[in-house]
Scaffold this motif. Structure first.
Motif, short mmCIF file in Angstrom:
data_model
loop_
_atom_site.label_atom_id
_atom_site.label_comp_id
_atom_site.label_asym_id
_atom_site.label_seq_id
_atom_site.Cartn_x
_atom_site.Cartn_y
_atom_site.Cartn_z
N MET A 56 0.83 -1.20 0.00
CA MET A 56 0.00 0.00 0.00
C MET A 56 0.87 1.26 0.00
SD MET A 56 -3.04 -1.32 2.55
CE MET A 56 -3.48 0.29 3.07
N GLY A 57 1.98 1.22 0.72
CA GLY A 57 2.91 2.35 0.73
C GLY A 57 3.49 2.61 -0.65
N ILE A 58 3.86 1.53 -1.34
CA ILE A 58 4.39 1.66 -2.71
C ILE A 58 3.32 2.24 -3.64
CG2 ILE A 58 5.19 0.34 -4.71
CD1 ILE A 58 6.57 -1.56 -2.67
N MET A 59 2.10 1.74 -3.50
CA MET A 59 1.02 2.25 -4.36
C MET A 59 0.73 3.72 -4.07
SD MET A 59 -1.71 -0.83 -4.91
CE MET A 59 -1.59 -1.70 -3.37
N ASN A 60 0.79 4.11 -2.80
CA ASN A 60 0.59 5.53 -2.46
C ASN A 60 1.67 6.39 -3.10
OD1 ASN A 60 -1.77 5.85 -0.94
ND2 ASN A 60 -0.79 5.01 0.88
N GLU A 61 2.91 5.91 -3.07
CA GLU A 61 3.99 6.67 -3.70
C GLU A 61 3.77 6.80 -5.20
OE1 GLU A 61 7.71 4.83 -2.71
OE2 GLU A 61 7.40 5.13 -0.55
N ARG A 62 3.30 5.73 -5.84
CA ARG A 62 3.02 5.77 -7.28
C ARG A 62 1.92 6.78 -7.58
NH1 ARG A 62 2.94 -0.64 -8.74
NH2 ARG A 62 5.18 -0.97 -8.59
N VAL A 63 0.86 6.75 -6.78
CA VAL A 63 -0.25 7.68 -7.00
C VAL A 63 0.24 9.12 -6.84
CG1 VAL A 63 -2.45 8.50 -6.06
CG2 VAL A 63 -2.08 6.05 -6.42
N GLN A 64 1.06 9.38 -5.83
CA GLN A 64 1.59 10.73 -5.64
C GLN A 64 2.49 11.15 -6.79
OE1 GLN A 64 3.46 10.57 -1.80
NE2 GLN A 64 1.51 10.67 -0.68
N LYS A 65 3.31 10.23 -7.28
CA LYS A 65 4.18 10.53 -8.42
C LYS A 65 3.35 10.83 -9.66
CE LYS A 65 7.83 8.54 -11.26
NZ LYS A 65 8.58 7.33 -11.58
N LEU A 66 2.31 10.03 -9.89
CA LEU A 66 1.44 10.27 -11.04
C LEU A 66 0.69 11.59 -10.91
CD1 LEU A 66 0.06 6.66 -11.59
CD2 LEU A 66 1.59 7.91 -13.10
N ASP A 67 0.26 11.93 -9.69
CA ASP A 67 -0.39 13.22 -9.47
C ASP A 67 0.55 14.37 -9.82
OD1 ASP A 67 -2.82 12.18 -8.68
OD2 ASP A 67 -2.38 12.32 -6.53
N LYS A 68 1.80 14.24 -9.43
CA LYS A 68 2.79 15.29 -9.72
C LYS A 68 3.00 15.42 -11.23
CE LYS A 68 7.43 16.73 -8.41
NZ LYS A 68 8.63 16.38 -7.65
N GLU A 69 3.13 14.28 -11.93
CA GLU A 69 3.30 14.31 -13.38
C GLU A 69 2.07 14.92 -14.06
OE1 GLU A 69 4.84 10.81 -15.46
OE2 GLU A 69 5.57 10.08 -13.52
N LEU A 70 0.89 14.55 -13.57
CA LEU A 70 -0.35 15.09 -14.14
C LEU A 70 -0.42 16.60 -13.95
CD1 LEU A 70 -2.96 12.38 -13.19
CD2 LEU A 70 -2.44 13.17 -15.50
N LYS A 71 -0.02 17.07 -12.79
CA LYS A 71 -0.04 18.51 -12.53
C LYS A 71 0.87 19.24 -13.52
CE LYS A 71 0.71 21.88 -8.87
NZ LYS A 71 1.13 22.10 -7.49
N THR A 72 2.06 18.67 -13.75
CA THR A 72 3.00 19.26 -14.69
C THR A 72 2.43 19.27 -16.11
OG1 THR A 72 4.85 18.50 -13.35
CG2 THR A 72 5.34 19.09 -15.63
N LEU A 73 1.87 18.15 -16.53
CA LEU A 73 1.31 18.06 -17.88
C LEU A 73 0.10 18.97 -18.06
CD1 LEU A 73 1.58 14.25 -18.62
CD2 LEU A 73 2.78 16.09 -19.78
N ARG A 74 -0.73 19.08 -17.04
CA ARG A 74 -1.88 19.99 -17.14
C ARG A 74 -1.43 21.44 -17.26
NH1 ARG A 74 -4.97 16.47 -12.84
NH2 ARG A 74 -6.14 15.14 -14.25
N GLY A 75 -0.36 21.79 -16.56
CA GLY A 75 0.19 23.14 -16.70
C GLY A 75 0.71 23.38 -18.11
#
Length: 105
Positions: A56-75
């Motif tokens: 679950m910790g690994i999955m949380n890190e992946r979700v946070q990383k994907l959120d960060k990438e999405l934020k960058t791409l949306r910008g």
């Protein structure tokens, strides 16, 4: 391998990359919810519970990383949209000036 991924990503549009990352994020989030449900409902040994919490910790890190990438791409997508609108406005202004300059002559 990383260079191959970068080259492949260069050929895709920002919107399709956003869609791809949102799909991956959704799958990770679904897997995380299933793991949380499993940890609450099933009787697990201490070792199994620890493994599940690590996962679950690994999955949380992946979700946070994907959120960060999405934020960058949306910008980046927002910036591209503003540039497109600005170019459209400039083109319309030039056309408008050209048409009215012809009528005045």
């Amino acid at each position: 391998m990383s260079k191959l991924k970068d080259k492949r990503r260069e050929k895709t549009s920002v919107a399709s990359e956003i869609d791809r990352l949102e799909e991956r994020r959704t799958r990770c989030h679904d897997n995380l919810e299933r793991a949380e449900f499993k940890s609450r409902k099933e009787q697990l040994s201490e070792r199994e519970r620890q493994e599940l919490e690590d996962e679950m910790g690994i999955m949380n890190e992946r979700v946070q990383k994907l959120d960060k990438e999405l934020k960058t791409l949306r910008g980046e997508n927002r910036r591209n949209m503003v540039l497109s609108v600005a170019l459209l406005a400039i083109s319309a202004l030039v056309y408008y000036m050209f048409v009215y300059m012809e009528e005045d002559s």
